[in-house]
Design a protein around this motif. Structure first.
Motif, mmCIF file in Angstrom:
data_model
loop_
_atom_site.group_PDB
_atom_site.id
_atom_site.type_symbol
_atom_site.label_atom_id
_atom_site.label_comp_id
_atom_site.label_asym_id
_atom_site.label_seq_id
_atom_site.Cartn_x
_atom_site.Cartn_y
_atom_site.Cartn_z
ATOM 1 N N VAL A 184 -30.365 50.166 95.008
ATOM 2 C CA VAL A 184 -31.781 49.999 95.885
ATOM 3 C C VAL A 184 -31.334 50.321 97.378
ATOM 4 C CG1 VAL A 184 -33.410 48.184 96.581
ATOM 5 C CG2 VAL A 184 -32.633 48.301 94.057
ATOM 6 N N ALA A 185 -30.462 49.596 97.917
ATOM 7 C CA ALA A 185 -30.180 49.961 99.473
ATOM 8 C C ALA A 185 -29.935 51.602 99.411
ATOM 9 C CB ALA A 185 -28.877 49.412 99.511
ATOM 10 N N LYS A 186 -29.230 52.173 98.609
ATOM 11 C CA LYS A 186 -29.146 53.672 98.775
ATOM 12 C C LYS A 186 -30.739 54.446 98.547
ATOM 13 C CE LYS A 186 -25.620 55.640 98.687
ATOM 14 N NZ LYS A 186 -24.573 56.077 99.810
ATOM 15 N N LEU A 187 -31.432 54.031 97.798
ATOM 16 C CA LEU A 187 -32.579 54.534 97.916
ATOM 17 C C LEU A 187 -33.621 54.232 98.959
ATOM 18 C CD1 LEU A 187 -34.120 53.641 94.202
ATOM 19 C CD2 LEU A 187 -33.917 56.015 95.285
ATOM 20 N N VAL A 188 -33.283 52.883 99.525
ATOM 21 C CA VAL A 188 -33.917 52.594 100.878
ATOM 22 C C VAL A 188 -33.841 53.749 101.837
ATOM 23 C CG1 VAL A 188 -34.545 50.856 102.365
ATOM 24 C CG2 VAL A 188 -34.676 50.199 100.221
ATOM 25 N N SER A 189 -32.325 53.982 102.264
ATOM 26 C CA SER A 189 -31.860 54.830 103.048
ATOM 27 C C SER A 189 -32.427 56.067 102.934
ATOM 28 C CB SER A 189 -30.455 54.539 103.591
ATOM 29 O OG SER A 189 -29.718 55.254 102.257
ATOM 30 N N ILE A 190 -32.355 56.593 101.841
ATOM 31 C CA ILE A 190 -32.868 57.983 101.524
ATOM 32 C C ILE A 190 -34.607 58.002 102.153
ATOM 33 C CG2 ILE A 190 -33.486 59.668 99.765
ATOM 34 C CD1 ILE A 190 -30.752 58.604 98.172
ATOM 35 N N LEU A 197 -40.968 41.625 92.037
ATOM 36 C CA LEU A 197 -41.905 40.999 90.788
ATOM 37 C C LEU A 197 -41.505 39.522 90.442
ATOM 38 C CD1 LEU A 197 -42.530 44.350 88.738
ATOM 39 C CD2 LEU A 197 -44.532 42.655 89.675
ATOM 40 N N LEU A 198 -40.205 39.268 90.917
ATOM 41 C CA LEU A 198 -39.870 37.906 90.588
ATOM 42 C C LEU A 198 -40.752 36.845 91.077
ATOM 43 C CD1 LEU A 198 -36.000 38.223 91.191
ATOM 44 C CD2 LEU A 198 -37.100 37.762 88.925
ATOM 45 N N PRO A 199 -40.958 36.176 90.145
ATOM 46 C CA PRO A 199 -41.760 34.851 90.619
ATOM 47 C C PRO A 199 -41.146 33.804 91.570
ATOM 48 C CG PRO A 199 -41.167 34.423 88.400
ATOM 49 C CD PRO A 199 -40.916 35.857 88.775
ATOM 50 N N GLU A 200 -39.830 33.583 91.583
ATOM 51 C CA GLU A 200 -39.140 32.776 92.522
ATOM 52 C C GLU A 200 -38.994 33.536 93.926
ATOM 53 O OE1 GLU A 200 -37.651 34.169 89.580
ATOM 54 O OE2 GLU A 200 -35.645 34.418 89.810
ATOM 55 N N ILE A 201 -39.340 34.850 94.111
ATOM 56 C CA ILE A 201 -39.331 35.412 95.475
ATOM 57 C C ILE A 201 -40.665 34.777 96.006
ATOM 58 C CG2 ILE A 201 -39.293 37.285 96.954
ATOM 59 C CD1 ILE A 201 -36.544 36.657 95.543
ATOM 60 N N THR A 202 -40.789 33.737 96.750
ATOM 61 C CA THR A 202 -41.892 33.380 97.123
ATOM 62 C C THR A 202 -42.068 33.574 98.804
ATOM 63 O OG1 THR A 202 -41.091 31.137 97.484
ATOM 64 C CG2 THR A 202 -42.283 31.471 95.468
ATOM 65 N N GLU A 203 -40.931 34.062 99.426
ATOM 66 C CA GLU A 203 -41.061 34.341 100.870
ATOM 67 C C GLU A 203 -39.935 35.298 100.988
ATOM 68 O OE1 GLU A 203 -38.251 30.633 102.681
ATOM 69 O OE2 GLU A 203 -40.276 30.342 102.175
ATOM 70 N N PRO A 204 -39.844 36.037 102.020
ATOM 71 C CA PRO A 204 -38.898 36.966 102.424
ATOM 72 C C PRO A 204 -37.487 36.625 102.243
ATOM 73 C CG PRO A 204 -40.571 37.022 103.872
ATOM 74 C CD PRO A 204 -41.046 36.084 103.192
ATOM 75 N N THR A 205 -36.634 36.908 101.176
ATOM 76 C CA THR A 205 -35.216 36.573 100.787
ATOM 77 C C THR A 205 -34.432 37.732 100.900
ATOM 78 O OG1 THR A 205 -36.433 35.258 98.946
ATOM 79 C CG2 THR A 205 -33.965 35.667 98.937
ATOM 80 N N VAL A 206 -33.331 37.291 101.853
ATOM 81 C CA VAL A 206 -32.399 38.339 102.290
ATOM 82 C C VAL A 206 -31.212 38.073 101.211
ATOM 83 C CG1 VAL A 206 -30.553 38.892 103.899
ATOM 84 C CG2 VAL A 206 -32.935 38.127 104.736
ATOM 85 N N VAL A 207 -30.966 39.486 100.618
ATOM 86 C CA VAL A 207 -29.860 39.347 99.802
ATOM 87 C C VAL A 207 -28.717 40.394 100.296
ATOM 88 C CG1 VAL A 207 -29.141 40.131 97.465
ATOM 89 C CG2 VAL A 207 -31.535 39.527 97.752
ATOM 90 N N GLU A 208 -27.412 39.819 100.554
ATOM 91 C CA GLU A 208 -26.248 40.311 101.094
ATOM 92 C C GLU A 208 -25.333 41.210 100.167
ATOM 93 O OE1 GLU A 208 -25.601 39.948 104.189
ATOM 94 O OE2 GLU A 208 -26.963 38.030 104.672
ATOM 95 N N SER A 236 -27.513 44.245 103.996
ATOM 96 C CA SER A 236 -28.335 43.533 103.278
ATOM 97 C C SER A 236 -29.820 44.165 103.042
ATOM 98 C CB SER A 236 -28.593 42.338 104.152
ATOM 99 O OG SER A 236 -29.335 42.381 104.939
ATOM 100 N N LEU A 237 -30.640 43.374 102.017
ATOM 101 C CA LEU A 237 -31.715 43.861 101.463
ATOM 102 C C LEU A 237 -32.597 42.585 101.958
ATOM 103 C CD1 LEU A 237 -30.885 45.586 98.322
ATOM 104 C CD2 LEU A 237 -31.704 46.823 100.342
#
Lengths: 430, 430
Positions: A113-119, A132-143, A149-150
């Protein structure tokens, strides 16, 4: 490093590679004319099998998940091809929403995903990630392991448009294969480009539609270029109305498998191939290597045990399997230090932008290497797929990669045809 | 290896590179929208000057002659971009005739031709070489130092089409700048694509038209991106009706030069630049570094000696010079081991496909490095121009190359505008 083709039968494949090499100009011209008739998918990847006498794709992924495995040297090719794709599909776009798969801990996928974002950013698009994940209810940083990070954000719907908070993108790029169906949030996004179109998701896509399109594409191609389509096209058939639990349709499936095995045997004889034929039975709507079975004798299909029936009856997202595709198996004869190595080719727009080998040490050459939880080591292609070199041997790296690129593009073209043919009828204009 | 920027004034350029870097997404979007409005040339190259406070093109070559100097690693980028160009300009083409310059002994140039031939073949075109040289009366094989060879063939005209014996190509690609005018053989080729159009040849092209287009392009760009156009745009003026032999127009030229030098001085003051301003006077229709003069004081133009007047009064193919362009000089502050190094950027379609430095040990930084017979060492760019990296310093290699690529594409865009505006009026339809 290029895997070694461990087979006594290098003759026929060398012949195929040589034919591609000798006809590269005609092949490229044929491809050019086809891409005038058909809209290339935004991106795609395909797993190839190389048996030494046959080079064929086993699937075509419209939501490719391994851009992180490509050789960094080819990143400029990705950027350039993505620019073409954006110009073709959504030329005026300023911003794009990328909808990834629902993996938050799969570091390999997140690096993709990170590579696609940079492209995408390098093509001049503002990019954000809508989950689409229901548990993502606010901006969530993934290292990520590489220190980057994303930020995954909850999707927000406004009328016929999808976005995230404070971001109303021109286009939505799916890297989620929609196996579970089209989420309510994503229905009828009439005011945005949605790429690929939602009907190309795995909730609706059928392997058999793709195989049928590939069959026609390769027949045209082989007649233009002058080779036996069998060299690049595995036989296929379908079987419907199955219920593995209730053992409904078992005999019909076994009969069809027997017929196909006979057909393969005849072709092997014609070409002097001494290997044992096999077929692969797969859920027609399946993905991720679930609901897949290798069969060498039709009798194996009569009286499957409970474990085998369970394995075949359910695919991703718990969907039941009633329809299967029966596909001629293509042996994998490429190995690296004794480990089986399968090429995976990546494309953006109609360009091959790189690829890698799935190198796996614990599996046989006629088994499915993309099974769930399967571990593999990616080995990036060392050379691009666009530079055939007639001064070198037909099986030299640039020429081997070129052959991969040709077959991969045929699979991509088949996907274009398939997407066109399966598009829902457009409502009559008022 | 990247040349060192030997200047105390790294501040302003870092600022420009940083601005490009921070605005890369907006820049790419702006470019994308511009290429919707204007047809990209098939190919082009541009010489840049990098003074540390100003980064600007000094010309835009529509018949680029140094593809052999590019990094081999970027060949796939060339092939991909050439595929785009072919699709855009002559999608149905099966074959192309390449018309090179009339050099049969310049090994560097012939290697450029060989590289172009291989790129075009890889896009799926049959390629042959048609020579304008009268002494090429039959197919003539020219050997190259790398062991390859080229076959030059005499041009053959049939009706409104140009080819060589037994070869009736779909398109004609000029790598000959037509300085001597349009040969009779090439007039009115209404039944073929001729790329670039013949009116873009140097018999008709004027540096001042290009400079005027570049002026407008950069004004739009800088207003969209938020920088002072002076950072990337050299001032220019024209002077007509000159006769260097008869000393006609000498005073008018000197006055215009004086005015420009004053303007540059004011800008240097504004930006705290302590270097000595200079202008370059060039034949408006000149090429190959002929008819070029560097002037630091307008008084130098009064009473030129015979040698100087001879030098200015005739350009390639013996054409007399009556019109000149006066261009703000941009110092070259990039050096490699003490030698002046000038970037040359190559493009196909609207993509930057690579570049190289002209490294020259015997010239000053305000002199023309493309003078006739001038020897230079090409040093291929080590990285592509499409991958700005905000994790690195603004002057790190990928970011320096990105800045080159941005300015080069502005020059290419200006050439598109110029070609459109100078196109002969199309005859009214019957």
């Amino acid at each position: 490093m290029v895997p070694h083709l461990t087979t006594a039968l290098t003759g026929p494949l060398l012949e195929l590679e040589k034919h591609f090499l000798d006809n590269a100009t005609a092949i490229e011209r044929w491809m050019r004319s086809q891409w005038q008739e058909h809209m290339p998918p935004f991106y795609g990847s395909t797993d190839l099998r190389n048996s030494g006498f046959k080079l064929a794709p086993v699937d075509l992924n419209l939501f490719p998940g391994g851009f992180n495995n490509l050789n960094d040297a080819f990143l400029p090719l990705c950027v350039q091809a993505a620019q073409s794709a954006v110009e073709r599909i959504c030329v005026g776009a300023r911003s794009i929403l990328l909808v990834p798969e629902n993996h938050t801990r799969n570091q390999f996928y997140l690096q993709n995903v990170a590579k696609l974002v940079s492209i995408l950013r390098l093509t001049g698009l503002e990019v954000r990630l809508g989950s689409l994940l229901p548990e993502i209810t606010e901006p969530t940083v993934v290292e990520l392991p590489n220190g980057a990070s994303l930020t995954l954000e909850p999707l927000v719907r406004h009328g016929n448009r999808l976005g995230v908070k404070g971001f109303d993108p021109c286009a939505v790029l799916l890297n989620n294969d929609l196996s579970a169906g089209i989420p309510a949030l994503m229905n009828e996004l009439h005011d945005q480009w949605v790429i690929p179109p939602v009907h190309a998701g795995w909730h609706a896509r059928r392997k058999s539609n793709h195989a049928a399109a590939y069959d026609r594409v390769t027949r045209d191609f082989c007649s233009a270029i002058g080779i036996d389509p069998w060299r690049i096209n595995p036989a296929f058939d379908t079987c419907s109305g199955l219920d593995f639990h209730a053992r409904t349709g078992e005999q019909e499936l076994a009969d069809k498998v027997a017929t196909m095995l006979d057909g393969i045997r005849a072709k092997y004889k014609e070409y002097g191939v001494s290997d044992e034929p096999f077929v692969v039975v797969k859920a027609d709507a399946g993905t991720y290597g679930m609901g897949v079975m290798t069969v060498k004798d039709a009798a194996e299909l009569i009286g499957l045990n409970r474990k085998q029936r369970n394995k075949m009856s359910v695919v991703k997202e718990g969907l039941e399997v009633h329809d299967v595709i029966i596909q001629e198996g293509v042996h994998t004869f490429e190995t690296l230090n004794g480990a089986v190595a399968e090429p995976v080719v990546y494309m953006m727009d109609h360009y091959v932008v790189g690829g890698f080998y799935r190198v796996h040490t614990q599996r046989g050459r006629d088994e499915n290497l993309n099974a769930p939880g399967m571990h593999f080591e990616p080995l990036a292609f060392e050379a691009p797929c666009s530079l055939p070199d007639s001064n070198q041997e037909p099986d030299a790296a640039p020429n081997r990669f070129y052959a991969y690129g040709v077959v991969a593009r045929l699979a991509l073209l088949a996907a274009s045809v398939e997407i066109e043919e399966t598009a829902p009828a457009v409502a009559a204009e008022a």
